[in-house]
Design an enzyme around this catalytic site. Sequence first.
Site, PDB file in Angstrom:
ATOM      1  N   HIS A 282       2.172   1.277   2.656  1.00 44.02           N
ATOM      2  CA  HIS A 282       2.478   2.525   3.343  1.00 44.02           C
ATOM      3  C   HIS A 282       1.778   2.541   4.690  1.00 44.02           C
ATOM      4  O   HIS A 282       0.605   2.159   4.790  1.00 44.02           O
ATOM      5  CB  HIS A 282       2.009   3.726   2.516  1.00 44.02           C
ATOM      6  CG  HIS A 282       2.077   5.029   3.253  1.00 44.02           C
ATOM      7  ND1 HIS A 282       0.959   5.786   3.549  1.00 44.02           N
ATOM      8  CD2 HIS A 282       3.134   5.702   3.793  1.00 44.02           C
ATOM      9  CE1 HIS A 282       1.322   6.869   4.217  1.00 44.02           C
ATOM     10  NE2 HIS A 282       2.631   6.845   4.377  1.00 44.02           N
ATOM     11  N   SER A 283       2.493   2.948   5.741  1.00 48.20           N
ATOM     12  CA  SER A 283       1.908   3.126   7.067  1.00 48.20           C
ATOM     13  C   SER A 283       1.242   1.826   7.551  1.00 48.20           C
ATOM     14  O   SER A 283       1.889   0.778   7.575  1.00 48.20           O
ATOM     15  CB  SER A 283       0.918   4.299   7.021  1.00 48.20           C
ATOM     16  OG  SER A 283       0.490   4.668   8.312  1.00 48.20           O
ATOM     17  N   TYR A 284      -0.037   1.871   7.912  1.00 53.48           N
ATOM     18  CA  TYR A 284      -0.751   0.661   8.329  1.00 53.48           C
ATOM     19  C   TYR A 284      -0.765  -0.383   7.221  1.00 53.48           C
ATOM     20  O   TYR A 284      -0.889  -1.583   7.497  1.00 53.48           O
ATOM     21  CB  TYR A 284      -2.172   1.022   8.754  1.00 53.48           C
ATOM     22  CG  TYR A 284      -3.092  -0.156   8.932  1.00 53.48           C
ATOM     23  CD1 TYR A 284      -3.039  -0.957  10.074  1.00 53.48           C
ATOM     24  CD2 TYR A 284      -4.017  -0.477   7.939  1.00 53.48           C
ATOM     25  CE1 TYR A 284      -3.889  -2.052  10.222  1.00 53.48           C
ATOM     26  CE2 TYR A 284      -4.872  -1.562   8.085  1.00 53.48           C
ATOM     27  CZ  TYR A 284      -4.799  -2.351   9.225  1.00 53.48           C
ATOM     28  OH  TYR A 284      -5.640  -3.441   9.368  1.00 53.48           O
TER      29      TYR A 284
END
Length: 268
Positions: free
Chosen positions: A96-98
């Site tokens: 998720h995300s980074y």
Amino acid sequence: MMNISRALRAAVAALAIAVATTIAATPATAAPLPTVVLVHGAFADSSSWDGVAAQLRARGYSVVTPENPLRGPANDAAAIQRTLDAIAGPVVLVGHSYGGTVISNVHDPKVESLVYIAAFAPVRGEFAQLALDPIRFPGSQLLPPALQLKIVDDPRGLAGRNLDAFVAPDRFHDVFAQDVTPETAAQMSARQHSIAVVANLEPSGPPSWADTPSWYLVSGEDRVIPASSERFMAQRMGATTSEIPASHASLVSHPTEVAELVESAAAH
């Protein structure tokens, strides 16, 4: 004696047919389900996966949620690799995300598929911050005063990695997770882990998605990574792509949809 011999042969033949029929009717043993490894991103911790992990475990999957150090792609990919080293069978690796930057830098033959949830998916030499370019992909609200900086004590002594970014508590709900309750957002904010500023400026290595089947779930109402950026990255990597009307924290606000996508990747 002749009649007994014929009867014996007939009985043996009947038994053989019965055994063969039973074997044919017995379903083949199903292949073991892959282990799902869920990698969180910046401004979060492993508890952000709780809802998704619970649903996957209820469906029979073994799920691991390691802590992501958030110090930089190379360092963090090595940390996730240590988690994979302890897993014997096939793996579905989710970021998720980074966390998408991190899983893009993990190269392990046990990983059969990759799943990106509102995540960065850099090409070689690219750093994550480029996906937030306000000219190409306008709309991110992850800017001061929502984005704050602080000095941290990094016991690993990684050069330049003691200046961290975090989301201001009074802006966390509106910027990061506008589709969860204020109470949930407050809990998420209190548990968030800051990220080294240089982590999003470190060039990424050769992407694992280049030779691994990948899935991408776009958050259509993302205020951190603009949805236009997510769509661009998903198309560039050739991922199987779907989209939901969610905030950046879709794994918290839409755990069912996220779990279903992970299961699709596991079944490919």
